[in-house]
Design a protein around this motif. Structure first.
Motif, PDB file in Angstrom:
ATOM      1  N   GLY A 112       0.863  -1.243  -0.053  1.00 53.50           N
ATOM      2  CA  GLY A 112      -0.098  -0.035  -0.134  1.00 53.50           C
ATOM      3  C   GLY A 112       0.941   1.192   0.021  1.00 53.50           C
ATOM      4  O   GLY A 112       1.932   1.224  -0.424  1.00 53.50           O
ATOM      5  N   ASP A 189     -15.172  -0.844  -0.604  1.00 53.19           N
ATOM      6  CA  ASP A 189     -13.648  -0.620  -1.168  1.00 53.19           C
ATOM      7  C   ASP A 189     -13.382   0.686  -1.433  1.00 53.19           C
ATOM      8  O   ASP A 189     -13.086   0.980  -2.732  1.00 53.19           O
ATOM      9  N   GLY A 191     -10.989   2.809  -1.506  1.00 59.08           N
ATOM     10  CA  GLY A 191      -9.781   2.829  -2.305  1.00 59.08           C
ATOM     11  C   GLY A 191      -9.790   2.647  -3.577  1.00 59.08           C
ATOM     12  O   GLY A 191      -8.763   3.082  -4.201  1.00 59.08           O
ATOM     13  N   LYS A 203      -5.232   8.360   5.070  1.00 58.18           N
ATOM     14  CA  LYS A 203      -5.110   7.093   5.281  1.00 58.18           C
ATOM     15  C   LYS A 203      -5.838   6.213   4.061  1.00 58.18           C
ATOM     16  O   LYS A 203      -6.264   6.727   3.301  1.00 58.18           O
ATOM     17  N   TYR A 204      -5.552   4.897   3.990  1.00 61.44           N
ATOM     18  CA  TYR A 204      -5.771   4.363   2.577  1.00 61.44           C
ATOM     19  C   TYR A 204      -5.840   2.553   3.124  1.00 61.44           C
ATOM     20  O   TYR A 204      -4.907   2.171   3.604  1.00 61.44           O
ATOM     21  N   LYS A 205      -6.838   2.013   2.731  1.00 57.49           N
ATOM     22  CA  LYS A 205      -7.143   0.711   2.942  1.00 57.49           C
ATOM     23  C   LYS A 205      -6.903   0.059   1.313  1.00 57.49           C
ATOM     24  O   LYS A 205      -7.551   0.449   0.459  1.00 57.49           O
ATOM     25  N   ALA A 210      -8.327  -9.128   3.745  1.00 59.38           N
ATOM     26  CA  ALA A 210      -7.217  -8.890   4.474  1.00 59.38           C
ATOM     27  C   ALA A 210      -6.265  -9.925   4.198  1.00 59.38           C
ATOM     28  O   ALA A 210      -6.731 -10.866   4.015  1.00 59.38           O
TER      29      ALA A 210
END
Length: 216
Positions: A112, A189, A191, A203-205, A210
């Motif tokens: 990421g 999602d 992102g 912030k970023y997922k 997972a």
């Protein structure tokens, strides 16, 4: 001007066309797409292993707990900003006969961004490798690399590639799995549609499930 932009766009594209396993590599185990163009519809079967791929002629044996990954074609590096991930998908029988459908995939690594400044750690890299968790069950698998390019806000581009492997010496982990397509959505999602330029994310997922790192 239009021709120049098209040429630049194509030159910025890439394929995951070399499988890395331990200190060795293989192109014969890779289902290589005919073109290096990205996939845009993440709900289509193309998102699994790309489109118009050649049949792989090899199934590479790797030991659970060892390193697996991909290298980009033609000495290219990741040019577009966005995350990279590596997935494993367990074939129901022989991997050469499997199209990747079904709820059989799990993620073993992701790259990421870092912050201050905001930048994706995959930029400028050509090789991505990860450790197969030692408790992953033995069997035949597809290993899948994915980069989600986010240079056009709201219009993510997916660069994906698959290769055929046989994991030996594995364990008995009961791993939660997803289907590809079906593993990402605009709703769960954010992102996928983020504007990485303004306002700059704090912030970023990484989209998708997972990372499974093993029972450690």
């Amino acid at each position: 001007m239009t021709i120049v932009m098209v040429v630049q766009g194509v030159s910025a594209h890439y394929r995951f066309d070399t499988l890395i396993f331990g200190s060795k590599s293989s192109t014969e185990a890779v289902r290589r797409p005919a073109e290096n163009a990205p996939i845009h519809n993440w709900n289509s079967s193309e998102i699994t292993c790309n489109v118009n791929t050649t049949n792989a002629t090899e199934v590479v044996s790797v030991v659970a707990g060892s390193t697996i990954g991909f290298k980009l074609d033609e000495n290219k590096t990741i040019y577009h900003p966005g995350p990279v991930a590596i997935y494993l998908g367990k074939a129901p029988k022989k991997v050469g006969d499997w199209d990747g459908s079904g709820k059989r995939w799990f993620k073993i690594a992701e790259w990421g961004p870092t912050f201050r400044p905001f930048i994706f750690s995959s930029l400028g890299k050509s090789t991505f490798t990860a450790k197969i968790p030692a408790d992953v069950p033995s069997g035949e698998y597809l290993v899948r690399a994915e980069q989600i390019a986010l240079h056009i806000p709201g219009y993510p581009e997916f660069f994906v590639g698959c290769a055929q492997i046989r994991i030996t010496g594995g364990g008995s982990a009961n791993i939660s799995k997803v289907a590809i397509p079906g593993y990402v959505s605009a709703k769960k999602d954010p992102g996928l549609g983020v504007d990485i330029y303004w306002p700059v994310p704090t912030k970023y997922k990484v989209p998708g499930p997972a990372v499974y790192r093993g029972n450690v």
